[in-house]
Design a protein around this motif. Structure first.
Motif: not given
Ligand SMILES: [Zn+2]
Length: 289
Positions: A287-289, A284-285, A2-3, A281-282
């Motif tokens: 993209a996750r919404g 990725r976040e 996990t992350a 990280t920004q």
């Protein structure tokens, strides 16, 4: 995996300037004397590059335009080593001492110069002496407007020369398009304690600095931002004469211990570049919404 089980990667950052350019010495060394001072930055940077290589560490170098103009090959060596070349502005004036027009000119000049040398966009900026705070937040708009993607300029501590104690402790977006990534603090005794390098790292016992960074990594699951300067590893630098005691103490305390401490620090934690840790990280976040 996990992350949260992955080891936290911290940002290792170096503010590339020479010993005679530090803000505390500004009353004693006139800017027009800089060009006749003995320069030590290149030998110190080469030593730092060797130390980083030994640990397989990639770092971010916030480089002063004034230095880059005089040591272009050194800047190229930094970039060729796989490190991020970011900006420390051009002339090392505190952002809080400049008009908006002068600040815009200073950061634009440094960015263009560094990009010409490395052939890579400069995304990050750190203000001299962390000189962005409540009184000059407009500087962040200038950084966004001039094409910077992040800044590491607002230190959320109480200090006699800088700091904004109530600013967020971890990365935040302000204004749109610009991420501010503060130097790391530890929240204790109802205040933010500086835990990210510079004079504090030299002053505190290594075990305390290590413990503070571990707290941030393990208890808060956050990446730390650590910083130091090339002159901080240089026990042979010329002593600046006639300075006040407080500035002298802050500048010279425990410099001989610094190379060995940095060696331990690089071995005890995972380190990387600012852009890779925070901008990805920004993304990725987002993209996750
Ligand atoms: Zn500086």
């Amino acid at each position: 995996m996990t992350a949260s089980a992955q080891p936290v990667v911290n940002a290792m950052t170096i503010d590339v300037e020479d010993y005679f350019q530090v803000s505390a010495f500004a009353p004693y060394i006139r800017r027009d004397k800089w060009d006749v001072m003995e320069c030590r930055v290149e030998r110190n940077i080469d030593q730092i590059l060797g130390l980083l290589d030994k640990h397989g560490t990639r770092a971010t170098f916030f480089t002063l335009g004034w230095i880059a103009e005089r040591y272009p090959q050194m800047v190229k060596r930094i970039a060729q080593g796989g490190h991020e070349v970011a900006s420390h502005g051009h002339g090392h004036e505190r952002a809080s001492d400049l008009s908006e027009a002068a600040f815009t000119q200073d950061v634009s000049r440094a960015k263009a110069l560094l990009e010409d040398l490395t052939g890579t966009p400069v995304l990050g900026y750190r203000a001299p002496s962390f000189s962005i705070g409540a009184a000059n937040m407009w500087a962040l708009d200038v950084l966004a407007r001039t094409g910077h993607r992040y800044s590491s300029s607002i230190y959320p501590i109480q200090h006699d020369h800088y700091g904004m104690p109530d600013a967020p402790r971890f990365a935040y977006t302000t204004p749109p398009g610009l991420l501010e990534v503060p130097p790391t603090t530890l929240r204790m005794f109802n205040r933010n304690l500086p835990s990210s390098g510079g004079g504090y790292f030299r002053l505190f016992p290594y075990a305390l600095s290590k413990w503070m960074l571990r707290q941030v990594n393990q208890k808060e699951n956050q990446s730390a931002v650590f910083y130091f300067h090339p002159w901080e590893i240089d026990a042979g630098q010329p002593r600046v004469q006639g300075i006040d005691m407080k500035s002298g103490f802050r500048h010279y305390v425990n410099i001989p211990q610094m190379p060995e401490r940095l060696d331990r620090l690089l071995g005890d934690f995972n380190w990387g570049r600012m852009d890779e840790i925070f901008l990805q990280t920004q993304a990725r976040e987002a993209a996750r919404g």
